[in-house]
Design a protein around this motif. Structure first.
Motif, short mmCIF file in Angstrom:
data_model
loop_
_atom_site.label_atom_id
_atom_site.label_comp_id
_atom_site.label_asym_id
_atom_site.label_seq_id
_atom_site.Cartn_x
_atom_site.Cartn_y
_atom_site.Cartn_z
N HIS A 172 1.85 10.11 -2.13
CA HIS A 172 0.66 9.57 -1.47
C HIS A 172 -0.45 10.61 -1.35
O HIS A 172 -1.63 10.27 -1.43
CB HIS A 172 1.02 8.99 -0.10
CG HIS A 172 1.59 7.62 -0.18
ND1 HIS A 172 2.92 7.40 -0.45
CD2 HIS A 172 1.02 6.40 -0.08
CE1 HIS A 172 3.14 6.09 -0.48
NE2 HIS A 172 1.99 5.47 -0.26
N CYS A 174 -2.01 10.73 -4.78
CA CYS A 174 -2.82 9.52 -4.96
C CYS A 174 -4.12 9.60 -4.15
O CYS A 174 -5.18 9.20 -4.64
CB CYS A 174 -2.02 8.28 -4.56
SG CYS A 174 -0.70 7.86 -5.70
N ALA A 175 -4.05 10.13 -2.93
CA ALA A 175 -5.25 10.26 -2.12
C ALA A 175 -6.26 11.20 -2.78
O ALA A 175 -7.46 10.93 -2.77
CB ALA A 175 -4.89 10.76 -0.72
N CYS A 221 -3.70 5.75 1.73
CA CYS A 221 -2.72 6.79 1.40
C CYS A 221 -2.62 7.82 2.51
O CYS A 221 -1.51 8.26 2.87
CB CYS A 221 -3.10 7.47 0.09
SG CYS A 221 -2.83 6.45 -1.36
N VAL A 255 -0.60 6.41 5.38
CA VAL A 255 0.86 6.47 5.14
C VAL A 255 1.38 7.88 5.42
O VAL A 255 2.43 8.06 6.04
CB VAL A 255 1.18 6.03 3.69
CG1 VAL A 255 2.62 6.33 3.33
CG2 VAL A 255 0.90 4.55 3.53
#
Length: 139
Positions: free
Chosen positions: A41, A44-45, A85, A88
């Motif tokens: 995550h 991805c962020a 993201c 999370v």
């Protein structure tokens, strides 16, 4: 955490550890899985942040003659995905902090009770020793 020499502490810590809800008891596999999820995550962020910055388009707004005001128009879908993201990651971090707090509290309770048992046993043994010395004096 187990101490090999202190059976009282091990028993008390296992009792306190069992009181922790299952969701907050960490095993090695759960920790590795949560770390991998947080890492994915985070990557991805960072990707969504880069895409958000690259998605800007310079738009000219027609205005008074001779003046052209421009602004950047971004695609906010990437920003929303980045925030999701990061959310999370924050939830996982909170889960880890709460779990660590539960485990620390169980350790503190077990160590207090173990210390009380140890002091009680030491005092009882001291009284037995004093009584034995009084009964077996050699006058």
């Amino acid at each position: 955490m187990r101490l090999e020499n202190d059976d009282n502490f091990n028993f008390l810590f296992n009792e306190e550890f069992e009181k922790i809800p299952f969701l907050f008891r960490w095993s090695r596999t759960r920790f590795i899985a949560a770390t991998i999820i947080a890492g994915v995550h985070f990557i991805c962020a960072m990707i969504f942040l880069a895409l958000f910055n690259d998605s800007s388009e310079y738009v000219v707004v027609p205005s008074a003659p001779g003046y052209n005001f421009g602004f950047n128009d971004y695609n906010y879908t990437f920003l929303i995905l980045m925030i999701a993201c990061v959310t999370v990651i924050a939830i996982l971090a909170g889960w880890m902090v709460i779990s660590k707090w539960f485990e620390k509290r169980a350790f503190e309770k077990a160590s207090k009770l173990s210390a009380m048992i140890s002091i009680s046993e030491r005092r009882r043994n001291g009284e037995i020793w004093q009584r034995w010395k009084m009964e077996n004096r050699d006058y």
